[in-house]
Design a protein around this motif. Structure first.
Motif, PDB file in Angstrom:
ATOM      1  N   ARG A 129       0.848  -1.198   0.000  1.00  0.00           N
ATOM      2  CA  ARG A 129       0.000   0.000   0.000  1.00  0.00           C
ATOM      3  C   ARG A 129       0.881   1.245   0.000  1.00  0.00           C
ATOM      4  O   ARG A 129       0.649   2.174   0.756  1.00  0.00           O
ATOM      5  N   ARG A 130       1.871   1.251  -0.862  1.00  0.00           N
ATOM      6  CA  ARG A 130       2.847   2.330  -0.895  1.00  0.00           C
ATOM      7  C   ARG A 130       2.170   3.684  -1.100  1.00  0.00           C
ATOM      8  O   ARG A 130       1.358   3.867  -2.014  1.00  0.00           O
ATOM      9  N   GLY A 131       2.516   4.638  -0.214  1.00  0.00           N
ATOM     10  CA  GLY A 131       1.938   5.961  -0.292  1.00  0.00           C
ATOM     11  C   GLY A 131       0.640   6.122   0.463  1.00  0.00           C
ATOM     12  O   GLY A 131       0.127   7.237   0.580  1.00  0.00           O
ATOM     13  N   GLY A 132       0.115   5.026   0.997  1.00  0.00           N
ATOM     14  CA  GLY A 132      -1.142   5.088   1.727  1.00  0.00           C
ATOM     15  C   GLY A 132      -0.958   5.527   3.167  1.00  0.00           C
ATOM     16  O   GLY A 132       0.147   5.836   3.625  1.00  0.00           O
ATOM     17  N   LEU A 133      -2.065   5.527   3.896  1.00  0.00           N
ATOM     18  CA  LEU A 133      -2.031   5.975   5.289  1.00  0.00           C
ATOM     19  C   LEU A 133      -1.157   5.069   6.142  1.00  0.00           C
ATOM     20  O   LEU A 133      -0.373   5.547   6.982  1.00  0.00           O
ATOM     21  N   LEU A 134      -1.259   3.738   5.958  1.00  0.00           N
ATOM     22  CA  LEU A 134      -0.451   2.801   6.733  1.00  0.00           C
ATOM     23  C   LEU A 134       1.031   3.006   6.431  1.00  0.00           C
ATOM     24  O   LEU A 134       1.869   3.025   7.349  1.00  0.00           O
ATOM     25  N   ASP A 135       1.363   3.172   5.185  1.00  0.00           N
ATOM     26  CA  ASP A 135       2.757   3.368   4.790  1.00  0.00           C
ATOM     27  C   ASP A 135       3.319   4.641   5.414  1.00  0.00           C
ATOM     28  O   ASP A 135       4.406   4.630   6.014  1.00  0.00           O
ATOM     29  N   ARG A 136       2.609   5.725   5.319  1.00  0.00           N
ATOM     30  CA  ARG A 136       3.096   6.992   5.875  1.00  0.00           C
ATOM     31  C   ARG A 136       3.195   6.927   7.396  1.00  0.00           C
ATOM     32  O   ARG A 136       4.151   7.434   8.000  1.00  0.00           O
ATOM     33  N   GLY A 137       2.219   6.299   8.025  1.00  0.00           N
ATOM     34  CA  GLY A 137       2.246   6.192   9.487  1.00  0.00           C
ATOM     35  C   GLY A 137       3.390   5.335   9.990  1.00  0.00           C
ATOM     36  O   GLY A 137       4.074   5.698  10.962  1.00  0.00           O
ATOM     37  N   LEU A 138       3.643   4.208   9.321  1.00  0.00           N
ATOM     38  CA  LEU A 138       4.731   3.333   9.746  1.00  0.00           C
ATOM     39  C   LEU A 138       6.091   3.986   9.536  1.00  0.00           C
ATOM     40  O   LEU A 138       6.989   3.874  10.377  1.00  0.00           O
ATOM     41  N   ARG A 139       6.251   4.686   8.433  1.00  0.00           N
ATOM     42  CA  ARG A 139       7.534   5.353   8.195  1.00  0.00           C
ATOM     43  C   ARG A 139       7.779   6.471   9.196  1.00  0.00           C
ATOM     44  O   ARG A 139       8.897   6.643   9.694  1.00  0.00           O
ATOM     45  N   ALA A 140       6.729   7.230   9.505  1.00  0.00           N
ATOM     46  CA  ALA A 140       6.879   8.300  10.498  1.00  0.00           C
ATOM     47  C   ALA A 140       7.239   7.724  11.859  1.00  0.00           C
ATOM     48  O   ALA A 140       8.108   8.244  12.572  1.00  0.00           O
ATOM     49  N   ALA A 141       6.557   6.629  12.246  1.00  0.00           N
ATOM     50  CA  ALA A 141       6.853   5.993  13.532  1.00  0.00           C
ATOM     51  C   ALA A 141       8.267   5.426  13.560  1.00  0.00           C
ATOM     52  O   ALA A 141       8.968   5.518  14.571  1.00  0.00           O
ATOM     53  N   ALA A 142       8.715   4.845  12.436  1.00  0.00           N
ATOM     54  CA  ALA A 142      10.060   4.281  12.377  1.00  0.00           C
ATOM     55  C   ALA A 142      11.121   5.364  12.538  1.00  0.00           C
ATOM     56  O   ALA A 142      12.100   5.195  13.268  1.00  0.00           O
ATOM     57  N   TYR A 143      10.934   6.499  11.865  1.00  0.00           N
ATOM     58  CA  TYR A 143      11.910   7.585  11.985  1.00  0.00           C
ATOM     59  C   TYR A 143      11.918   8.155  13.402  1.00  0.00           C
ATOM     60  O   TYR A 143      12.970   8.544  13.923  1.00  0.00           O
ATOM     61  N   ALA A 144      10.742   8.207  14.032  1.00  0.00           N
ATOM     62  CA  ALA A 144      10.673   8.727  15.398  1.00  0.00           C
ATOM     63  C   ALA A 144      11.367   7.787  16.381  1.00  0.00           C
ATOM     64  O   ALA A 144      12.141   8.222  17.243  1.00  0.00           O
ATOM     65  N   VAL A 145      11.110   6.491  16.265  1.00  0.00           N
ATOM     66  CA  VAL A 145      11.717   5.518  17.172  1.00  0.00           C
ATOM     67  C   VAL A 145      13.221   5.454  16.965  1.00  0.00           C
ATOM     68  O   VAL A 145      13.991   5.268  17.920  1.00  0.00           O
TER      69      VAL A 145
END
Length: 324
Positions: A129-145
């Motif tokens: 689901r590249r570019g979708g809500l799940l993709d954006r949320g997981l990437r943001a969480a990964a960068y934060a962690v």
């Protein structure tokens, strides 16, 4: 000679010098320490001990001998299985390692299994689901962690889930009133440490899987499979994911040192009786025999993990030749 045998031979040719240099470095650092091992061993009794008694301790241990002599004696004892005497715990180093290494392996193994399963599942879904809500949320969480130190994650988890909600214990392996070590009790106490250690390593694996699967989904053979009308899950898991996960095996080996380093901090924060806690205790107490042994064992484990990762890579794709 098979490809796997050549990989093992080449890795052993590298591992032996690495272990030798590591042991020399630890020995030189220990010898350069300003702390007197005899006084460290005597503890509070050193204030009342005579200089003759302290000199006798140094003579018994040979700490006044030339550095090459000390190193050769330490190496020969090491090859015989004698790792020395822990001055901070007042017991043989082999006994300390035997009693503590199992808990560290359990923590690291459980955290590694959790982070691999979670990153494979979530990274693959994010790529699909590249570019979708799940993709954006997981990437943001990964960068934060990725920007959060593991000890901060551990303290935050204790504050929220142990102190505020009371769902899990704040530390230790068993309850205070426990009459023994029971698997269910240990599992309950390990939920927070394992989860914290897994989350601290998740960004690397999650982002790698996401990018690798996303790139694989654009390959010609995957597009051809879609054009043939194959179901989405068959295309994703049967074609794109299999090819994208080959470099994932190497990533496991290269990030194992960071996982072990994180385990040291997690064990310290959660008061777990593993090698991490005794390593910190050995460093604070200038316990060179124990510190050198834990460092050497950790280095050997990392080298072995890298070897197993390379062997798994060659088994997964026999076309790959890693022997140079």
């Amino acid at each position: 000679m098979s490809n796997a045998a050549r990989v093992v031979r080449r890795r052993l040719l590298v591992a032996v010098p690495v272990l030798a240099v590591t042991s020399m470095g630890m020995f030189v650092l220990g010898a350069a320490s300003p702390y007197d091992p005899a006084q460290q061993y005597a503890g509070a009794a050193a204030f009342t001990a005579t200089e003759e008694n302290l000199a006798q301790l140094r003579a018994n241990w040979g700490v006044d001998d030339p550095l090459p002599v000390q190193y050769w004696r330490w190496i020969t004892n090491l090859l015989r299985g004698d790792l020395g005497w822990s001055t901070s715990r007042h017991e043989p180093v082999t006994s300390v390692l035997a009693a503590r290494s199992g808990w560290t392996l359990l923590l690291v193994g459980a955290a590694l299994a959790l982070v691999l399963l979670a990153s494979l599942a979530l990274g693959t879904l994010a790529a699909y689901r590249r570019g979708g809500l799940l993709d954006r949320g997981l990437r943001a969480a990964a960068y934060a962690v990725e920007a959060m130190p593991v000890f901060w994650l551990a303290l935050a988890a204790i504050t929220v889930f142990a102190l505020a909600l009371g769902w899990f214990p704040a530390g230790g392996l068993t309850d205070i009133a426990a009459d023994g070590t029971h698997p269910a009790d240990v599992a309950h106490h390990l939920v927070l440490p394992v989860t914290v250690l897994a989350i601290s390593q998740a960004p690397w694996f999650l982002l790698f899987v996401r990018d690798a699967v996303a790139d694989s989904l654009r390959d010609d053979y995957v597009l051809a499979a879609r054009a043939r009308g194959l179901p989405g899950r068959v295309v994703l898991f049967g074609h794109a994911m299999r090819t994208a996960l080959l470099p994932f095996l190497t990533l496991i080996g290269t990030h194992l040192p960071e996982l072990v380093g994180g385990a040291v901090l997690v064990e310290t924060v959660f008061s777990l009786p593993g090698l991490g806690a005794v390593t910190v205790q050995a460093a604070l107490g200038s316990d060179f025999p124990l510190l050198a042994a834990t460092t050497l064992v950790t280095t050997a484990v990392v080298l072995t993990a890298n070897l197993l990762a390379d062997l798994a890579y060659t088994a997964a794709d026999p076309r790959v030749r890693l022997d140079g």
